[in-house]
Design an enzyme around this catalytic site. Structure first.
Site, PDB file in Angstrom:
ATOM      1  NE  ARG A  54      -4.339  -1.206   0.100  1.00  0.00           N
ATOM      2  CZ  ARG A  54      -4.543  -2.259  -0.705  1.00  0.00           C
ATOM      3  NH1 ARG A  54      -3.607  -2.620  -1.576  1.00  0.00           N
ATOM      4  NH2 ARG A  54      -5.677  -2.924  -0.666  1.00  0.00           N
ATOM      5  CD  GLU A  90      -2.596   3.442  -5.434  1.00  0.00           C
ATOM      6  OE1 GLU A  90      -3.647   2.821  -5.676  1.00  0.00           O
ATOM      7  OE2 GLU A  90      -1.605   2.916  -4.931  1.00  0.00           O
ATOM      8  CG  HIS A 117      -3.023  -0.494  -6.878  1.00  0.00           C
ATOM      9  ND1 HIS A 117      -3.400   0.124  -5.716  1.00  0.00           N
ATOM     10  CD2 HIS A 117      -3.031  -1.821  -6.576  1.00  0.00           C
ATOM     11  CE1 HIS A 117      -3.647  -0.767  -4.770  1.00  0.00           C
ATOM     12  NE2 HIS A 117      -3.429  -1.973  -5.275  1.00  0.00           N
TER      13      HIS A 117
HETATM   14  C1  DGY Z   1      -5.592  -5.793  -2.977  1.00  0.00           C
HETATM   15  O1  DGY Z   1      -6.338  -6.734  -3.261  1.00  0.00           O
HETATM   16  O2  DGY Z   1      -5.504  -5.360  -1.837  1.00  0.00           O
HETATM   17  C2  DGY Z   1      -4.777  -5.201  -4.067  1.00  0.00           C
HETATM   18  O3  DGY Z   1      -4.129  -4.067  -3.700  1.00  0.00           O
HETATM   19  C3  DGY Z   1      -5.614  -4.955  -5.304  1.00  0.00           C
HETATM   20  O4  DGY Z   1      -5.748  -6.154  -5.894  1.00  0.00           O
END
Ligand code: DGY
Length: 350
Positions: free
Chosen positions: A238, A267, A286
């Site tokens: 993240r 983002e 992402h």
């Molecule tokens: C998640 O699933 O947390 C990813 O960041 C997106 O697929």
């Protein structure tokens, strides 16, 4: 009448057996947000009116204010493994079940981690930029030299499913794997070490922690200063785990050799964001789980979670068992409409 709001068109189409068709077969009314951009908080609030379930993405903030305004909500099925966008304690306090979609995206995200690691190690974006700028001169023995990967040391911060999958791939590169986290894991393919050791010894450092108050900003100036100057940093977890200013400074000051990010703050990153001017930084928007197969499986899992909760079953990937009521612990209703109507009656809804 059961009503569900799905905050984005689901991958996998709408044909028989697709996630959307499964939802439509089981639920009276399925409202899908068709725009590419996520619903604004106001739109989320409006469209979730009278909803029993919400199938959300990581872009939607599900907080106490939304839950208080939508007391009929019984489940939030988040189509992601990460769930920092959902206030889980607030859901628990209101008896709203929360589910996520772990497991099915492990390999895709581990692959993306390696794509970034290799691209940063071998300076692929700089190579492409040089071609585009007409700076590709005759072959030179010292031009755009990158870092060797095979046989070196990989440090994994956060030994969860994805961290383990990244570590398993390192075996193909004959790498030594170090890992740090809250505690050692018997089956993790690597050596458990304190974070300081990991940073001091790793040639590549890859982040796989969830975003929590404890991990927010954990990759700061001191973190990068403790890495080796030839080391490469990768984050597919993240964005807010990284202090991007500190990362940019570390790259500019040659404190580390390169970095790859699949996640960042904010983002989407605006095209004039300073991060785009950081040297030797590979960026992806992402895309960790972005394969058709994976996203379709994630959508199926989210639908599974939603339908289980609406039928009074215990969802497999339930994040807040403390939200279970005696009804959901001992389900007897298998029909969604019946179960939902029962609940509505119990809550005094028509
Ligand atoms: C998640 O699933 O947390 C990813 O960041 C997106 O697929």
């Amino acid at each position: 009448m059961t009503r569900v709001f799905v905050t984005r068109a689901l991958p996998g189409g709408s044909g028989p057996g697709s996630p959307l068709a499964r939802l439509r077969d089981a639920v009276d009314e399925v409202d899908v947000w068709e725009d590419e951009a996520p619903p604004s908080p106001a739109a989320l609030l409006a469209r979730s009116e009278d909803c029993d379930g919400l199938l959300s993405m990581l872009t939607e903030r599900v907080d106490a204010a939304l839950l208080d305004a939508r007391p009929g909500l019984r489940v939030v099925a988040n189509m992601a493994v990460g769930y920092d966008n959902v206030d889980v304690p607030a859901c628990s306090a209101r008896g709203v079940l929360v589910t996520n979609t772990p497991g099915v995206l492990t390999d895709a995200t581990a692959d993306m981690t390696w794509a970034l690691l290799l691209a940063a190690a071998r300076r692929l974006p700089e190579g492409r930029a040089a071609i585009e700028a007409g700076e590709w001169g005759p072959w030179h023995p010292s031009w755009l030299l990158g870092s060797a990967v095979t046989g070196r040391t990989l440090g994994i911060v956060g030994p969860g499913r994805i961290g383990a999958a990244v570590a398993r791939r390192a075996q193909g590169f004959q790498m030594r794997v170090l890992y740090s986290g809250r505690s050692a894991k018997a089956d993790f393919p690597g050596e458990f070490v304190p974070l300081d050791d990991l940073l001091a010894r790793s040639d590549f450092v890859s982040i796989h922690v969830p975003l929590t108050e404890a991990t927010r900003g954990m990759c700061d100036a001191s973190f990068f200063a403790r890495m080796q100057p030839h080391a490469v940093f990768v984050n597919t977890a993240r964005g807010p785990v990284v202090d991007q200013g500190a990362l940019t400074d570390a790259l500019r000051a040659d404190l580390i050799a390169g970095a790859g990010l699949d996640v960042m703050t904010p983002e989407p990153l605006p095209p004039d964001h300073p991060l785009l001017h950081a040297p030797r930084l590979v960026l992806a928007p992402h895309l960790g789980s972005a394969t058709l197969e994976t996203r379709t499986q994630m959508a199926h899992l989210a639908v599974d979670g939603l339908l289980a909760a609406l039928t009074g079953e215990r969802p497999v990937h339930l994040l807040n068992p403390d939200a279970l009521t005696p009804d959901t612990r001992e389900p007897d209703a298998l029909d969604v409409t019946a179960a939902t109507n029962d609940t509505a009656r119990r809550r005094g809804r028509p």
